[in-house]
Motif scaffolding. Structure first.
Motif, short mmCIF file in Angstrom:
data_model
loop_
_atom_site.label_atom_id
_atom_site.label_comp_id
_atom_site.label_asym_id
_atom_site.label_seq_id
_atom_site.Cartn_x
_atom_site.Cartn_y
_atom_site.Cartn_z
N PHE A 1 0.86 -1.19 0.00
CA PHE A 1 0.00 0.00 0.00
C PHE A 1 0.89 1.23 0.00
O PHE A 1 2.05 1.18 0.43
N ASP A 2 0.34 2.37 -0.47
CA ASP A 2 1.15 3.59 -0.54
C ASP A 2 1.65 4.05 0.82
O ASP A 2 2.75 4.56 0.93
N ASP A 3 0.82 3.87 1.85
CA ASP A 3 1.21 4.31 3.19
C ASP A 3 0.31 3.65 4.22
O ASP A 3 -0.60 2.89 3.88
N ALA A 4 0.57 3.94 5.49
CA ALA A 4 -0.20 3.33 6.57
C ALA A 4 -1.67 3.72 6.51
O ALA A 4 -2.54 2.91 6.83
N PHE B 1 1.78 -10.31 9.32
CA PHE B 1 2.34 -9.13 9.99
C PHE B 1 2.37 -8.01 8.98
O PHE B 1 2.33 -8.21 7.77
N SER B 2 2.38 -6.78 9.50
CA SER B 2 2.41 -5.61 8.62
C SER B 2 3.34 -4.58 9.22
O SER B 2 3.67 -4.63 10.40
N GLY B 3 3.72 -3.63 8.38
CA GLY B 3 4.56 -2.54 8.87
C GLY B 3 4.99 -1.61 7.76
O GLY B 3 4.82 -1.91 6.57
N ASP B 4 5.50 -0.47 8.18
CA ASP B 4 6.07 0.47 7.23
C ASP B 4 7.33 -0.11 6.64
O ASP B 4 8.07 -0.82 7.31
N VAL B 5 7.56 0.19 5.38
CA VAL B 5 8.74 -0.33 4.68
C VAL B 5 9.72 0.83 4.47
O VAL B 5 9.36 1.85 3.86
N ASP B 6 10.91 0.66 4.95
CA ASP B 6 11.95 1.67 4.82
C ASP B 6 12.90 1.22 3.71
O ASP B 6 13.69 0.29 3.90
N ASP B 7 12.81 1.84 2.55
CA ASP B 7 13.66 1.50 1.41
C ASP B 7 15.04 2.11 1.63
O ASP B 7 15.20 3.33 1.56
N VAL B 8 16.02 1.29 1.89
CA VAL B 8 17.36 1.78 2.19
C VAL B 8 18.32 1.65 1.01
O VAL B 8 19.53 1.77 1.18
N THR B 9 17.77 1.43 -0.19
CA THR B 9 18.64 1.29 -1.36
C THR B 9 19.10 2.63 -1.90
O THR B 9 20.05 2.69 -2.66
N SER B 10 18.45 3.71 -1.50
CA SER B 10 18.85 5.03 -2.01
C SER B 10 19.89 5.66 -1.12
O SER B 10 19.93 5.52 0.05
#
Length: 101
Positions: free
Chosen positions: A59-62, A92-101
């Motif tokens: 999803f786009d956001d929480a 389970f669910s949660g915010d995804v922190d994209d650390v590739t940038s």
């Protein structure tokens, strides 16, 4: 920040029958969930304790996730998920922190 719901299915009684029913019944139900940005399925490889199938709903956001979780579409999806003959299911669910940038 993206938000993801992950569902892991373990040890179906009949793997091919589970997967066929999942793709025929469950996938269309999930695709109808409002706010769903992406939906992926993975058949993990690994040793003992590895899930048989992993579903990820993005999803786009929480806020979009929370809105989806109150929809009639997600209720139908959840009811269908309860019909599968698997040893266990982990969600389970949660915010995804994209650390590739």
């Amino acid at each position: 920040m993206s938000h993801r719901l992950t569902v892991q299915y373990f040890e179906p009684t009949d793997g091919p029958a589970f997967e066929a029913a999942y793709r025929e019944r469950h996938v269309p139900l999930v695709r109808a969930v409002p706010g769903l940005r992406s939906f992926t399925l993975t058949r993990p490889r690994g040793g003992e304790g590895t899930p048989y199938l992993v579903a990820e709903l993005w999803f786009d956001d929480a806020a979009a996730f929370e809105a989806a979780m109150t929809s009639t579409e997600i209720a139908a999806t959840g009811a269908d998920a309860e019909t599968y003959d698997v040893a266990r299911k982990v969600m389970f669910s949660g915010d995804v922190d994209d650390v590739t940038s």
